[in-house]
Design an enzyme around this catalytic site. Structure first.
Site, PDB file in Angstrom:
ATOM      1  N   GLN A   1      -0.129  10.550  18.372  1.00  0.00           N
ATOM      2  CA  GLN A   1      -1.404  10.026  17.884  1.00  0.00           C
ATOM      3  C   GLN A   1      -1.743   8.654  18.467  1.00  0.00           C
ATOM      4  O   GLN A   1      -2.740   8.051  18.088  1.00  0.00           O
ATOM      5  CB  GLN A   1      -1.411   9.970  16.358  1.00  0.00           C
ATOM      6  CG  GLN A   1      -0.512   8.932  15.741  1.00  0.00           C
ATOM      7  CD  GLN A   1      -0.376   9.169  14.247  1.00  0.00           C
ATOM      8  OE1 GLN A   1       0.214  10.137  13.811  1.00  0.00           O
ATOM      9  NE2 GLN A   1      -0.949   8.276  13.450  1.00  0.00           N
TER      10      GLN A   1
ATOM     11  N   GLY B   1       0.836  -1.213   0.000  1.00  0.00           N
ATOM     12  CA  GLY B   1       0.000   0.000   0.000  1.00  0.00           C
ATOM     13  C   GLY B   1       0.866   1.257   0.000  1.00  0.00           C
ATOM     14  O   GLY B   1       0.630   2.202  -0.770  1.00  0.00           O
ATOM     15  N   HIS B   2       1.889   1.255   0.861  1.00  0.00           N
ATOM     16  CA  HIS B   2       2.813   2.397   0.881  1.00  0.00           C
ATOM     17  C   HIS B   2       3.578   2.483  -0.437  1.00  0.00           C
ATOM     18  O   HIS B   2       3.856   3.573  -0.942  1.00  0.00           O
ATOM     19  CB  HIS B   2       3.822   2.246   2.028  1.00  0.00           C
ATOM     20  CG  HIS B   2       3.206   2.135   3.388  1.00  0.00           C
ATOM     21  ND1 HIS B   2       3.125   0.951   4.072  1.00  0.00           N
ATOM     22  CD2 HIS B   2       2.646   3.066   4.194  1.00  0.00           C
ATOM     23  CE1 HIS B   2       2.554   1.147   5.235  1.00  0.00           C
ATOM     24  NE2 HIS B   2       2.241   2.423   5.344  1.00  0.00           N
TER      25      HIS B   2
ATOM     26  N   LYS C   1      -7.297   4.455   2.167  1.00  0.00           N
ATOM     27  CA  LYS C   1      -7.530   3.471   3.237  1.00  0.00           C
ATOM     28  C   LYS C   1      -7.900   4.167   4.549  1.00  0.00           C
ATOM     29  O   LYS C   1      -8.776   3.712   5.275  1.00  0.00           O
ATOM     30  CB  LYS C   1      -6.249   2.643   3.394  1.00  0.00           C
ATOM     31  CG  LYS C   1      -6.034   1.992   4.720  1.00  0.00           C
ATOM     32  CD  LYS C   1      -6.650   0.622   4.735  1.00  0.00           C
ATOM     33  CE  LYS C   1      -6.335  -0.187   5.958  1.00  0.00           C
ATOM     34  NZ  LYS C   1      -5.925   0.478   7.138  1.00  0.00           N
TER      35      LYS C   1
HETATM   36  P1  AMP Z   1       0.738   4.517   7.949  1.00  0.00           P
HETATM   37  O1  AMP Z   1       2.185   4.167   7.804  1.00  0.00           O
HETATM   38  O2  AMP Z   1      -0.125   3.383   8.326  1.00  0.00           O
HETATM   39  O3  AMP Z   1       0.525   5.749   8.773  1.00  0.00           O
HETATM   40  O4  AMP Z   1       0.262   4.911   6.487  1.00  0.00           O
HETATM   41  C1  AMP Z   1       0.962   5.846   5.722  1.00  0.00           C
HETATM   42  C2  AMP Z   1       0.147   6.153   4.504  1.00  0.00           C
HETATM   43  O5  AMP Z   1      -0.062   4.970   3.757  1.00  0.00           O
HETATM   44  C3  AMP Z   1      -1.239   6.715   4.855  1.00  0.00           C
HETATM   45  O6  AMP Z   1      -1.549   7.772   3.961  1.00  0.00           O
HETATM   46  C4  AMP Z   1      -2.120   5.521   4.646  1.00  0.00           C
HETATM   47  O7  AMP Z   1      -3.457   5.869   4.304  1.00  0.00           O
HETATM   48  C5  AMP Z   1      -1.429   4.836   3.475  1.00  0.00           C
HETATM   49  N1  AMP Z   1      -1.816   3.432   3.407  1.00  0.00           N
HETATM   50  C6  AMP Z   1      -1.782   2.513   4.413  1.00  0.00           C
HETATM   51  N2  AMP Z   1      -2.282   1.330   3.992  1.00  0.00           N
HETATM   52  C7  AMP Z   1      -2.640   1.507   2.688  1.00  0.00           C
HETATM   53  C8  AMP Z   1      -3.227   0.656   1.698  1.00  0.00           C
HETATM   54  N3  AMP Z   1      -3.553  -0.612   1.957  1.00  0.00           N
HETATM   55  N4  AMP Z   1      -3.461   1.187   0.464  1.00  0.00           N
HETATM   56  C9  AMP Z   1      -3.145   2.482   0.191  1.00  0.00           C
HETATM   57  N5  AMP Z   1      -2.586   3.322   1.080  1.00  0.00           N
HETATM   58  C10 AMP Z   1      -2.339   2.848   2.312  1.00  0.00           C
END
Ligand code: AMP
Length: 314
Positions: free
Chosen positions: A65, A40-41, A179
């Site tokens: 957070q 996703g990232h 997401k």
């Molecule tokens: P996080 O590291 O979980 O804070 O996520 C960092 C970024 O990656 C945020 O903008 C999330 O929305 C995005 N993100 C996390 N999981 C996914 C996914 N499965 N598909 C697309 N973007 C994602």
């Protein structure tokens, strides 16, 4: 090109300036993350690399957070693998600051307040979460403003593309996943309400082949829990099918599907307006669905709180 790791705001500014000087120098993209990166990232990084001359990904697990110190402690930290993934996607700079670098005086006295939009849904079960998230996103968006480490006097060209960036500085875009729909809606509102000089780009959710939305927390699910968690995306798809067929959404029957899975403890499952995240008053029950909306769901599965959503359009 090998990725360069920087850990201070000063190094981020000077390295991004150096790259902008050596490249066409017209745009910079920022991908904020908390690390433990997955596909996703990678998709966020890929989208940013396609559109920008220089791309910075930040990796910072933001204590502000997290309501729960245990959750903060056990958040996965996988810096070496993260750097390898970002490098393979063509990201130029990884910004991985320490907590001390980001909050040198300890917890900040002045913070961004998410307001009512931050108190519902995820905010209801995680009080203060979005104030903390928006505060760090505000800081990251400021750290990432391109061109501030360059000498003045038009040392680089600016693209003709419309941008909310500072005139005369390279265009500036930041990438967030759909997401985390509530976070994306709040970041858009913060940037609009407080005039941040950046374009916010939403990137569609990446899922595994069986439908589960990728998340850094999925690794804490047992096989049995992971199977059970699939009911979330199935229930969302059910609503999507009905929306596509212009049928009543019949949210209750989709909620009942989730309730039939004993390992899943549902928190909320609603159909809401995409911008305000207010539940749609009508449309969901007997009347055929028309228009645009967002189906949002959150549930606890074993030790993990999972969220997912799907845009509906008919
Ligand atoms: P996080 O590291 O979980 O804070 O996520 C960092 C970024 O990656 C945020 O903008 C999330 O929305 C995005 N993100 C996390 N999981 C996914 C996914 N499965 N598909 C697309 N973007 C994602």
């Amino acid at each position: 090109m090998p990725i360069k790791l920087v850990t201070t705001a000063a190094d981020l500014r000077s390295e991004s300036a150096r790259l902008l000087m050596n490249k066409p120098g017209t745009s910079q993209g920022l991908v904020p993350t908390m690390g433990a990166l997955h596909e996703g990232h990678a998709q966020l990084a890929r989208t940013a690399v396609e559109k920008n001359d220089v791309v910075v990904a930040s990796i910072f697990v933001n204590p502000l957070q997290f309501g729960d110190a245990v959750d903060l402690d056990r958040y996965p930290r996988t810096l070496d693998a993260d750097l390898a993934l970002l490098e393979s996607e063509g990201v130029d700079l990884a910004f991985a600051p320490s907590v001390q670098e980001v909050y040198p005086g300890g917890e900040p006295l002045v913070r961004v307040t998410a307001g009512p939009l931050g108190e519902k849904w995820e905010g209801a079960s995680r009080p203060g979460h979005f104030d903390g998230a928006l505060t760090v996103v505000a800081k990251l968006l400021h750290y990432g403003i391109p061109g501030t480490g360059l000498p003045p006097s038009g040392a680089f060209a600016t693209s003709g593309a419309p941008s909310a960036g500072i005139p005369g500085l390279p265009a500036y875009r930041a990438y967030f996943g759909q997401k985390d729909a509530q976070q994306l809606a709040l970041v858009r509102r913060m940037v609009a309400d407080l005039n941040f000089p950046v374009d916010i780009v939403g990137v569609p959710t990446v899922r595994s082949a069986d439908g589960l939305a990728l998340s850094s927390r999925n690794r804490f699910l047992s096989d049995e829990q992971r199977d059970a968690a699939l009911v979330l995306s199935r229930a969302l798809r059910l609503l999507e099918q009905r929306a596509n067929l212009h049928e009543p959404l019949d949210l209750e029957s989709a909620q009942a599907l989730v309730a039939s899975q004993p390992l899943v403890e549902l928190d909320y499952f609603e159909v809401v307006d995409q911008g305000t995240l207010e539940p749609l008053a009508e449309n969901c029950r007997e009347t055929p669905f028309r228009g645009d909306a967002l189906a949002i769901i959150a549930a606890k599965v074993g030790p993990v709180r999972l969220i997912d959503n799907l845009p509906l359009s008919s």
